[in-house]
Enzyme design. Sequence first.
Site, PDB file in Angstrom:
ATOM      1  N   GLU A 201       4.402  20.897 -26.224  1.00  0.00           N
ATOM      2  CA  GLU A 201       3.215  21.272 -26.996  1.00  0.00           C
ATOM      3  C   GLU A 201       2.045  20.304 -26.860  1.00  0.00           C
ATOM      4  OE1 GLU A 201       3.932  22.453 -31.011  1.00  0.00           O
ATOM      5  OE2 GLU A 201       5.256  24.088 -30.421  1.00  0.00           O
ATOM      6  N   GLU A 390      10.935  27.500 -27.857  1.00  0.00           N
ATOM      7  CA  GLU A 390      11.124  27.373 -29.310  1.00  0.00           C
ATOM      8  C   GLU A 390      10.733  28.670 -29.988  1.00  0.00           C
ATOM      9  OE1 GLU A 390       9.184  24.143 -31.436  1.00  0.00           O
ATOM     10  OE2 GLU A 390       9.786  22.724 -29.868  1.00  0.00           O
TER      11      GLU A 390
HETATM   12  C1  BG6 Z   1       6.861  23.011 -33.110  1.00  0.00           C
HETATM   13  C2  BG6 Z   1       7.365  21.671 -32.677  1.00  0.00           C
HETATM   14  O1  BG6 Z   1       5.472  22.957 -33.125  1.00  0.00           O
HETATM   15  O2  BG6 Z   1       7.173  23.499 -34.366  1.00  0.00           O
HETATM   16  C3  BG6 Z   1       8.563  21.187 -33.453  1.00  0.00           C
HETATM   17  O3  BG6 Z   1       7.625  21.616 -31.299  1.00  0.00           O
HETATM   18  C4  BG6 Z   1       8.316  21.420 -34.930  1.00  0.00           C
HETATM   19  O4  BG6 Z   1       8.771  19.838 -33.181  1.00  0.00           O
HETATM   20  C5  BG6 Z   1       8.147  22.919 -35.211  1.00  0.00           C
HETATM   21  O5  BG6 Z   1       9.335  20.909 -35.692  1.00  0.00           O
HETATM   22  C6  BG6 Z   1       7.736  23.176 -36.657  1.00  0.00           C
HETATM   23  O6  BG6 Z   1       6.490  22.590 -36.899  1.00  0.00           O
HETATM   24  P1  BG6 Z   1       6.021  22.007 -38.298  1.00  0.00           P
HETATM   25  O7  BG6 Z   1       4.627  21.545 -38.063  1.00  0.00           O
HETATM   26  O8  BG6 Z   1       6.072  23.127 -39.274  1.00  0.00           O
HETATM   27  O9  BG6 Z   1       6.918  20.892 -38.665  1.00  0.00           O
END
Ligand code: BG6
Length: 485
Positions: A201, A390
């Site tokens: 990301e 993801e």
């Molecule tokens: C993604 C990341 O953006 O979303 C992860 O790659 C992260 O590391 C996940 O945990 C959830 O994001 P957030 O900002 O809600 O903690």
Amino acid sequence: MSDKVSRRRFAKLAGLSAAGITSPLEMSEAKPSPRGAGGFPPGFLWGTATSSYQVEGAVTEDGRGASIWDNFTRVAGKIEDGTNGDRANEHYHRYKDDIALIKELGCKAYRFSVAWPRVFPDGDGKPNPRGLDFYNRLVDELLKNGIEPWLTLYHWDLPQSLQDRFGGWRSTETCKAFGDYAAYVAERLTDRVRNVFTLNESGRFVYFGYGNGIDAPGLMLPQAEINQVRHNSALAHGLAVQAVRAHGSRGTRVGPAENIDACIPAIDTPEHVRAAEIALREMNASYLNVIIEGRYTDAFLKFAGSDAPKYTDAELKIISSPVDFLGLNIYAPQHYVVPSDQSAGFAPLPIPKSFPHMNSDWLRVGPETIYWVPKLAAKIWKTSAIYVSENGTSGDDRVTPDGKIYDTDRIMYLRNYLAQLQRATEEGVPVRGYFLWSLMDNFEWVFGLNKRFGLYHVNFDTQVRTPKLSASFYRNVIAKNAAGV
Ligand code: BG6
């Protein structure tokens, strides 16, 4: 008995029997659904994901250097609940138990990240073999359990020393150090790790770390500098691709893992779909598109004007080093687009306030995102392998008095997203695998321990992991190789 009463009684009985389930994972083994009977392609890769700073803990052990997140979490007011990743899930020590949890789900792959400051405490210079050894142990244990390791080189835990000496990703010195670190890791792990993601990301750590100060290192730079940092992240990606090719074992595959700016046709008509294709290319012009095409689009350069990044042709060549796959992190719809006769050819619509979202405010529910984005990406970038690197959701995830977590909201989310992903693969969109975020609750960056994304609930006082109902759901999906709506 009136209908009302019998319904209520039924609900009560159903509730009681649900409460009587000893473990959600003790479900009967589902049969794989043959291709054609509504399922994913044979060999579809099912996995889960975590990242180093979010789960490992052990931040001062075995010679690990400090990362920008170690320092950032110390700044008052930055982390919602005042926690940090010092301990997190203690995965550094509990990795064997955690791998057993992955196995229990039936996952064939695990996406983890290497903490750069474990391997090079200062980011460059002298390596720390004891740091790398953790990943040797992790990889060996995964393989012993029949789980493919998918390694991410950078999931935001930049060595603090690079921040202090070079301003982090503001300088190409950091890009060079990243290339050397990638070479070192590739040389030592790709005899067993066959797939490598470069940066996780860029879109998030650049804009949140250097634009609005929300993430580490907490800077708020002017647009021209943000664009330069974004360019440097693309350069770092390209240098890592080259390093893996030059120093990894033959056949090691490498690609990005980007939070693609998700554009979706507002309506399924050829004109809207075309507008969404144009939008996807333009909205991702500063990273994915330059990686694939080796040039910034005219519209991007025009829009950036004097804020455009400074670069050379040689850099564009490095940035566009051929990749083996696209890793796309897909959560929420970003833009619903319509055709427009303005020069861009598309217009993003405003998002209504009433648009539904999950437990995290930012996580709008748009299952069609995971259908359209890979489909359009495959078309515009002519890629033959996409991995959803993801997808998942946070949830309230209360432990009920019976000790269980009935996260039906997460199941609803996954069921709908996976149905749309299946629809894509059934149409021949080349999505080859899916990594659910996350294996277990962990340190969720600025939300601290307040947001839970795991299939396994974690009690951060005792470190006890408990499968949520969604773990059974996912296990069933994997066993059937079908979304099972
Ligand atoms: C993604 C990341 O953006 O979303 C992860 O790659 C992260 O590391 C996940 O945990 C959830 O994001 P957030 O900002 O809600 O903690």
